[in-house]
Design a protein around this motif. Sequence first.
Motif, PDB file in Angstrom:
ATOM      1  N   LEU A 114       0.861  -1.182   0.000  1.00 15.95           N
ATOM      2  CA  LEU A 114       0.000   0.000   0.000  1.00 15.95           C
ATOM      3  C   LEU A 114       0.898   1.233   0.000  1.00 15.95           C
ATOM      4  O   LEU A 114       1.760   1.381   0.866  1.00 15.95           O
ATOM      5  CB  LEU A 114      -0.921   0.000   1.211  1.00 15.95           C
ATOM      6  N   LEU A 115       0.693   2.117  -0.953  1.00 20.18           N
ATOM      7  CA  LEU A 115       1.526   3.310  -1.112  1.00 20.18           C
ATOM      8  C   LEU A 115       0.696   4.553  -0.866  1.00 20.18           C
ATOM      9  O   LEU A 115      -0.392   4.692  -1.418  1.00 20.18           O
ATOM     10  CB  LEU A 115       2.127   3.357  -2.520  1.00 20.18           C
ATOM     11  N   SER A 166      -7.147  13.286   4.478  1.00 26.81           N
ATOM     12  CA  SER A 166      -7.051  13.714   5.884  1.00 26.81           C
ATOM     13  C   SER A 166      -6.941  12.532   6.838  1.00 26.81           C
ATOM     14  O   SER A 166      -7.122  12.692   8.052  1.00 26.81           O
ATOM     15  CB  SER A 166      -8.283  14.558   6.266  1.00 26.81           C
ATOM     16  N   PHE A 167      -6.601  11.363   6.299  1.00 32.64           N
ATOM     17  CA  PHE A 167      -6.516  10.172   7.143  1.00 32.64           C
ATOM     18  C   PHE A 167      -5.170  10.151   7.871  1.00 32.64           C
ATOM     19  O   PHE A 167      -4.140  10.580   7.342  1.00 32.64           O
ATOM     20  CB  PHE A 167      -6.667   8.895   6.303  1.00 32.64           C
ATOM     21  N   SER A 168      -5.167   9.592   9.052  1.00 33.91           N
ATOM     22  CA  SER A 168      -3.930   9.411   9.799  1.00 33.91           C
ATOM     23  C   SER A 168      -3.287   8.086   9.399  1.00 33.91           C
ATOM     24  O   SER A 168      -3.906   7.232   8.770  1.00 33.91           O
ATOM     25  CB  SER A 168      -4.212   9.429  11.305  1.00 33.91           C
ATOM     26  N   VAL A 169      -2.036   7.918   9.808  1.00 28.34           N
ATOM     27  CA  VAL A 169      -1.325   6.684   9.469  1.00 28.34           C
ATOM     28  C   VAL A 169      -1.981   5.482  10.154  1.00 28.34           C
ATOM     29  O   VAL A 169      -2.050   4.388   9.596  1.00 28.34           O
ATOM     30  CB  VAL A 169       0.160   6.800   9.863  1.00 28.34           C
ATOM     31  N   LYS A 170      -2.493   5.696  11.349  1.00 25.30           N
ATOM     32  CA  LYS A 170      -3.163   4.614  12.076  1.00 25.30           C
ATOM     33  C   LYS A 170      -4.404   4.160  11.336  1.00 25.30           C
ATOM     34  O   LYS A 170      -4.674   2.949  11.225  1.00 25.30           O
ATOM     35  CB  LYS A 170      -3.507   5.080  13.480  1.00 25.30           C
ATOM     36  N   GLU A 171      -5.172   5.107  10.805  1.00 23.92           N
ATOM     37  CA  GLU A 171      -6.380   4.748  10.053  1.00 23.92           C
ATOM     38  C   GLU A 171      -6.020   4.022   8.754  1.00 23.92           C
ATOM     39  O   GLU A 171      -6.706   3.082   8.337  1.00 23.92           O
ATOM     40  CB  GLU A 171      -7.189   6.002   9.753  1.00 23.92           C
ATOM     41  N   ILE A 172      -4.923   4.454   8.114  1.00 18.86           N
ATOM     42  CA  ILE A 172      -4.486   3.798   6.881  1.00 18.86           C
ATOM     43  C   ILE A 172      -4.030   2.373   7.164  1.00 18.86           C
ATOM     44  O   ILE A 172      -4.283   1.445   6.388  1.00 18.86           O
ATOM     45  CB  ILE A 172      -3.371   4.621   6.213  1.00 18.86           C
ATOM     46  N   CYS A 173      -3.357   2.173   8.295  1.00 16.69           N
ATOM     47  CA  CYS A 173      -2.919   0.823   8.666  1.00 16.69           C
ATOM     48  C   CYS A 173      -4.116  -0.085   8.910  1.00 16.69           C
ATOM     49  O   CYS A 173      -4.109  -1.267   8.529  1.00 16.69           O
ATOM     50  CB  CYS A 173      -2.038   0.883   9.907  1.00 16.69           C
ATOM     51  N   THR A 174      -5.130   0.442   9.556  1.00 16.60           N
ATOM     52  CA  THR A 174      -6.339  -0.356   9.782  1.00 16.60           C
ATOM     53  C   THR A 174      -7.011  -0.701   8.461  1.00 16.60           C
ATOM     54  O   THR A 174      -7.473  -1.830   8.254  1.00 16.60           O
ATOM     55  CB  THR A 174      -7.315   0.419  10.683  1.00 16.60           C
ATOM     56  N   PHE A 175      -7.044   0.273   7.559  1.00 20.29           N
ATOM     57  CA  PHE A 175      -7.624   0.054   6.230  1.00 20.29           C
ATOM     58  C   PHE A 175      -6.840  -1.020   5.483  1.00 20.29           C
ATOM     59  O   PHE A 175      -7.420  -1.914   4.846  1.00 20.29           O
ATOM     60  CB  PHE A 175      -7.615   1.375   5.461  1.00 20.29           C
TER      61      PHE A 175
END
Length: 225
Positions: free
Chosen positions: A123-124, A155-164
């Motif tokens: 995921l990039l 506007s997503f945080s890195v934590k939200e991207i990791c969950t995604f």
Amino acid sequence: MALTKKMGHASLKGKKPDNTSKVKRTVTNNPGRIKNKLKRSEMYGKYLLEKKARKRQTRIQREKEAEALGDDAEIRKQVTRTLDNTRETEVTTVQPDDDEILADEAEDEFAPYFSDEIRPKILLTTRPCPSAELFHFISDLMRFFPQLYYYPRKSFSVKEICTFGSNRKFTHLIVLSEKKKSVQWDVDFSLASINCCKWTRGPHCIFQSEQCHPLVRCTKQWITY
């Protein structure tokens, strides 16, 4: 008894003896030791001519031997001397088919990736508000790496991207950040860092690049699709 220096004939004092044998003397060494510039230049020219002549004679001799051998000429073809084929074998030299080395490679943590048993799904994304120049670099990465998917940061945080990414079975995350947000086509933009992380237990790697030249700026003859 006093030692006396052996002197030549009186007529040869201050003169060089004539070459009575009429044999052309070869310049065997590079005449860089001659102090006189004109003489050194003249001798160096002769040295190059003799070197070229010797090389030509060697080539002619090799061609004659090849004609005489016929089909066996390929067997006696000269092999280029390299560090690998001229290195002397020692007891400490590791052979490619060594059992210990093969066992270490099999137990390596990246062995499943090298044997194509595991294919990473990457995921990039970028830092917030990336410049337009960064998307050319993203396009190059997606062309080179298989299973690389880009998702805008918004506007997503890195934590939200990791969950995604975990919900969609991504194995790695790459975050690009810029140092200079330059959109000029004659100036290379600089990447501050490329953060790469493997999900769950890592590891986490950071790569830095001073300059980056996207393929879109290269001439068309160098671009392959």
